[in-house]
Design a protein around this motif. Structure first.
Motif, mmCIF file in Angstrom:
data_model
loop_
_atom_site.group_PDB
_atom_site.id
_atom_site.type_symbol
_atom_site.label_atom_id
_atom_site.label_comp_id
_atom_site.label_asym_id
_atom_site.label_seq_id
_atom_site.Cartn_x
_atom_site.Cartn_y
_atom_site.Cartn_z
ATOM 1 N N UNK A 1 0.854 -1.186 0.000
ATOM 2 C CA UNK A 1 0.000 0.000 0.000
ATOM 3 C C UNK A 1 0.894 1.241 0.000
ATOM 4 N N UNK A 2 0.675 2.127 -0.965
ATOM 5 C CA UNK A 2 1.471 3.354 -1.041
ATOM 6 C C UNK A 2 0.834 4.425 -0.162
ATOM 7 N N UNK A 3 1.520 4.765 0.946
ATOM 8 C CA UNK A 3 1.040 5.836 1.817
ATOM 9 C C UNK A 3 1.402 7.210 1.251
ATOM 10 N N UNK A 4 2.503 7.262 0.474
ATOM 11 C CA UNK A 4 2.948 8.522 -0.127
ATOM 12 C C UNK A 4 3.899 8.184 -1.266
ATOM 13 N N UNK B 1 11.657 -0.038 7.772
ATOM 14 C CA UNK B 1 13.071 0.116 7.443
ATOM 15 C C UNK B 1 13.216 1.290 6.487
ATOM 16 N N UNK B 2 14.453 1.877 6.436
ATOM 17 C CA UNK B 2 14.701 3.077 5.638
ATOM 18 C C UNK B 2 15.650 2.712 4.503
ATOM 19 N N UNK B 3 15.297 3.136 3.268
ATOM 20 C CA UNK B 3 16.092 2.811 2.087
ATOM 21 C C UNK B 3 16.380 4.101 1.326
ATOM 22 N N UNK C 1 10.499 4.532 2.876
ATOM 23 C CA UNK C 1 10.221 3.911 4.172
ATOM 24 C C UNK C 1 9.363 2.682 3.859
ATOM 25 N N UNK C 2 9.856 1.495 4.212
ATOM 26 C CA UNK C 2 9.196 0.243 3.827
ATOM 27 C C UNK C 2 8.803 -0.534 5.079
ATOM 28 N N UNK C 3 7.513 -0.925 5.122
ATOM 29 C CA UNK C 3 7.013 -1.769 6.208
ATOM 30 C C UNK C 3 6.937 -3.201 5.684
ATOM 31 N N UNK C 4 7.672 -4.132 6.309
ATOM 32 C CA UNK C 4 7.741 -5.515 5.821
ATOM 33 C C UNK C 4 8.019 -6.445 6.985
ATOM 34 N N UNK C 5 7.996 -7.758 6.684
ATOM 35 C CA UNK C 5 8.465 -8.738 7.654
ATOM 36 C C UNK C 5 9.986 -8.808 7.589
ATOM 37 N N UNK D 1 6.862 -6.625 1.135
ATOM 38 C CA UNK D 1 6.545 -5.222 1.404
ATOM 39 C C UNK D 1 5.031 -5.062 1.558
ATOM 40 N N UNK D 2 4.652 -4.349 2.634
ATOM 41 C CA UNK D 2 3.228 -4.182 2.902
ATOM 42 C C UNK D 2 2.778 -2.722 2.791
ATOM 43 N N UNK D 3 3.622 -1.800 3.274
ATOM 44 C CA UNK D 3 3.340 -0.372 3.149
ATOM 45 C C UNK D 3 4.622 0.319 2.705
ATOM 46 N N UNK D 4 4.463 1.355 1.870
ATOM 47 C CA UNK D 4 5.635 2.040 1.333
ATOM 48 C C UNK D 4 5.373 3.543 1.309
ATOM 49 N N UNK D 5 6.399 4.321 1.740
ATOM 50 C CA UNK D 5 6.417 5.767 1.579
ATOM 51 C C UNK D 5 7.590 6.084 0.654
ATOM 52 N N UNK D 6 7.325 6.692 -0.503
ATOM 53 C CA UNK D 6 8.368 6.976 -1.490
ATOM 54 C C UNK D 6 8.470 8.481 -1.693
#
Length: 669
Positions: A468-471, A522-524, A546-550, A563-568
């Motif tokens: 899911x893209x939060x941004x 995590x931050x990439x 910013x990536x939300x994952x296991x 990857x479950x949520x992503x802020x790009x």
């Protein structure tokens, strides 16, 4: 000298004539060609014959075209309607040898081609066979003839004896039974039908239709004939006409594959029936009768697709296929205790179909990467189920049931991409895998699922859910910007303890004792794992995620497959304008994804007016020499100059040169 030349010419001419005479071939022999209108006839038929004489060039006398029908086996063959050309003015028949000749007093026959025509009738008593036709052409130059005629040299005589045969469109049915008979005979010219074997002719049509109005078994005969003979055929007990039985049931039933037999089919009709020792003895209260002598007794007989089942004591053991028709008929017995097909009393007719599998679910589900297994796929369908100890007992209220044999039992099995899978919850899935939960009976010693007997099916196509893209947008770069500043600029709520990011937009870290069952942020930076939160400096064109994952592995590395949520965030430099001066850090601003940064624009002094005076250089003087300068004005193509019509051109120059050359050449001569 002239005389010698003349003599030599005459000699050469004679020599050429001699050579030509020697080289020219001798004239070919005349040829007689015979053509028949038909090469195969029956006795008594007439065939039209054409004789053509070609290659006649010698103007001989005693000309004759001869045909020889004097052979004993050709006795009685006659010629008629003879037509000869005027040059052949005599026709003579001498004991079967026929001459089409030129009268002796008429002299030699002129050069040319000649045609004779006549009709040949074959005697009605001629035997079957192929006959050689003998004929030739002769004249005074070759009284023996010039060889046999060519073309059609044989005539075949056949005696068309009749051969009887027929067929019928049906062979049994109840009264009144209409039967269409079709004649398949050969060489028939007359037909006599006997439908009831009483010796009387019932029809003389070639292919008649007949209605049998009385029950019985009928023998049918056909006698045919023509001018050369007759033939007959008899088909014993061909047509069976029954009385009209009372219909107890005529309809369809649907069975599971494992139940496809005659017993289950009768049971599905709802009719009461009695079985004694695997023999059907009664249906709907109509009991069989024991045999007590000729004309007594009856039995329930089974027919599948119109064919009688010979096993009277095999009720329930007759396998059926999808679309089969099974009939149970109470029939009186004949003298041999067999079924008397004309005495059908009661009938049950059942069309049998296999019950198709019921689809409880057939669709796609989307799972996180770490949840890609059969259990989570079934959870995603929303169907209720019960699976104690990794064994599926129930789905959507359909419960497994086990008997003493595999065939008597039904239950759930798991299939992955068409192959039998492991226990429930142990089957990992990949993108686009198809997992099926099938409710069926079993078969064999190993209790294998009987896939021919599928009753309920859950079909799931598993897909990995996209993050899911939060941004996902751009922000302006500011001095000394870092990842924290960038996240602030998105406007998303977040929580961080020290340099550790706990949540973004209420999506919080969730940690357990195992990496695979934990999830977090995590931050990439530009595709590489970055440092702690707030420690990552940013430059123009950087991409921050910013990536939300296991997690995975002993080092608890972020699982980028899950990857479950992503802020790009894409960082771009803010455009500036010239003039004014000054300095400052400014503030970060989000750029709409549809907004394109503009290039720098130089400001002009509004009090300065630049005039277009034809000067393309940098000098302010209108007439200054700017040959070495390149100004900012618009480039113009130099104007093309028009030629003066009074100026001599190339045409005039070439004309003068031409005139001078002409004078020079004149003087030379």
């Amino acid at each position: 000298m002239n005389k010698n030349i003349f003599k030599s010419g005459i000699l050469a001419l004679l020599l050429l004539i001699s050579v030509a005479l020697i080289a020219s071939p001798a004239a070919a022999d005349p040829v007689m060609t015979r053509t028949l209108s038909d090469t195969t006839v029956v006795p008594g038929d007439t065939v039209h014959v054409t004789l053509e004489l070609t290659g006649y060039v010698n103007e001989e006398g005693l000309n004759a075209l001869m045909e020889d029908y004097s052979a004993t086996e050709m006795a009685g063959w006659t010629l008629s309607n003879v037509e000869c050309p005027p040059e052949l003015d005599a026709y003579i028949n001498t004991s079967g040898v026929h001459y089409f000749s030129r009268d002796l007093m008429s002299g030699a026959m002129p050069v040319g081609d000649y045609t004779v025509e006549y009709d040949l009738t074959v005697d009605a008593d001629t035997e079957t066979g192929t006959y050689d036709l003998i004929g030739t052409y002769k004249d005074s130059g070759n009284s023996a003839g010039y060889g046999p005629a060519v073309g059609d040299t044989q005539l075949t005589v056949n005696i068309p004896l009749p051969v009887a045969d027929f067929e019928s469109d049906v062979i049994s049915g109840s009264i009144p039974l209409t039967v269409q008979f079709t004649d398949n005979s050969i060489n028939a010219e007359a037909w006599e039908w006997d439908f009831d074997n009483d010796g009387l002719v019932d029809s003389t049509e070639q292919s008649p239709e007949h209605i049998f109005s009385t029950q019985g078994i009928y023998t049918v005969s056909l006698n045919i004939s023509n001018d050369f003979g007759e033939d007959s055929v008899t088909k014993t007990d061909l047509i069976t006409v029954t009385n009209v039985p009372i219909v107890l049931y005529d309809g369809e039933v649907s069975l599971y594959y494992a139940d496809m037999n005659d017993g289950a089919a009768l049971n599905a009709t709802g009719l009461d029936y009695i079985v004694s020792g695997s023999q059907l003895t009664s249906v709907d209260g109509h009991l069989y009768e024991n045999f007590a002598g000729p004309g007594t007794g009856s039995n329930w007989y089974t027919f599948i697709n119109g064919v009688q089942v010979n096993d009277l004591f095999g009720f329930g053991s007759q396998a059926l296929a999808d679309g089969d028709t099974v009939e149970f008929i109470l029939i009186g017995m004949d003298d041999m205790m067999g079924p008397n097909m004309i005495d059908q009393q009661y009938v049950v007719t059942i069309n049998v179909n296999i019950i198709p599998a019921v689809e409880l679910f057939n669709d796609s589900v989307y799972l996180s990467y770490s949840d890609m297994n059969d259990m989570n796929a079934l959870n995603a369908t929303g169907l209720d189920y019960n699976a104690p100890g990794g064994f599926i007992d129930t789905i959507d209220g359909i419960v497994a049931s086990y008997g003493t044999t595999p065939e008597e039992s039904v239950g759930w099995s798991i299939w992955l991409n068409g192959e039998l899978a492991g226990s429930f919850g142990s089957n990992s899935l990949n993108e686009s895998d198809v997992v099926e939960f099938v409710y069926s009976s079993y078969t064999g010693d190993l209790w294998e699922p009987n896939m021919l007997d599928q009753r309920y099916v859950v079909t799931i196509t598993a897909n990995v859910a996209p993050p899911v893209e939060l941004f996902n947008d751009q922000i302006y770069l500011i001095s000394d910007m870092n990842d924290m500043d960038a996240l602030n600029a998105t406007g998303l709520d977040y929580n961080a303890t020290g340099n550790f990011l706990n949540s973004i937009d209420d999506i919080a870290n969730d940690f357990s004792n195992e990496p695979e069952t934990s999830s977090g942020w995590s931050i990439w930076l530009n595709g590489e794992l970055a440092g702690s939160f707030g420690s990552n400096s940013l430059n123009e064109s950087d991409v921050l995620e910013y990536v939300y994952s296991s997690y995975t592995g002993e080092m608890w590395e972020p699982n980028m497959l899950d990857q479950r949520y992503v802020v790009t965030i894409e960082v771009v430099e803010k455009t500036s304008t010239r003039g004014g001066g000054g300095s400052g850090t400014g503030s970060a601003r989000i750029i709409s994804s549809t907004e394109t940064p503009l290039p720098p624009v130089e400001e002009q002094d509004p009090d300065v007016i630049v005039e277009d005076n034809g000067n393309d250089g940098d000098s302010s003087e209108p007439d200054a020499d700017d040959s070495d300068s390149q100004g900012d004005g618009e480039y113009q193509e130099p104007a093309q100059q028009e030629s003066d019509p009074n100026t001599p051109g190339f045409e005039m120059i070439f004309a003068v040169i031409g005139l001078l050359m002409s004078v020079y050449l004149a003087k030379r001569h």
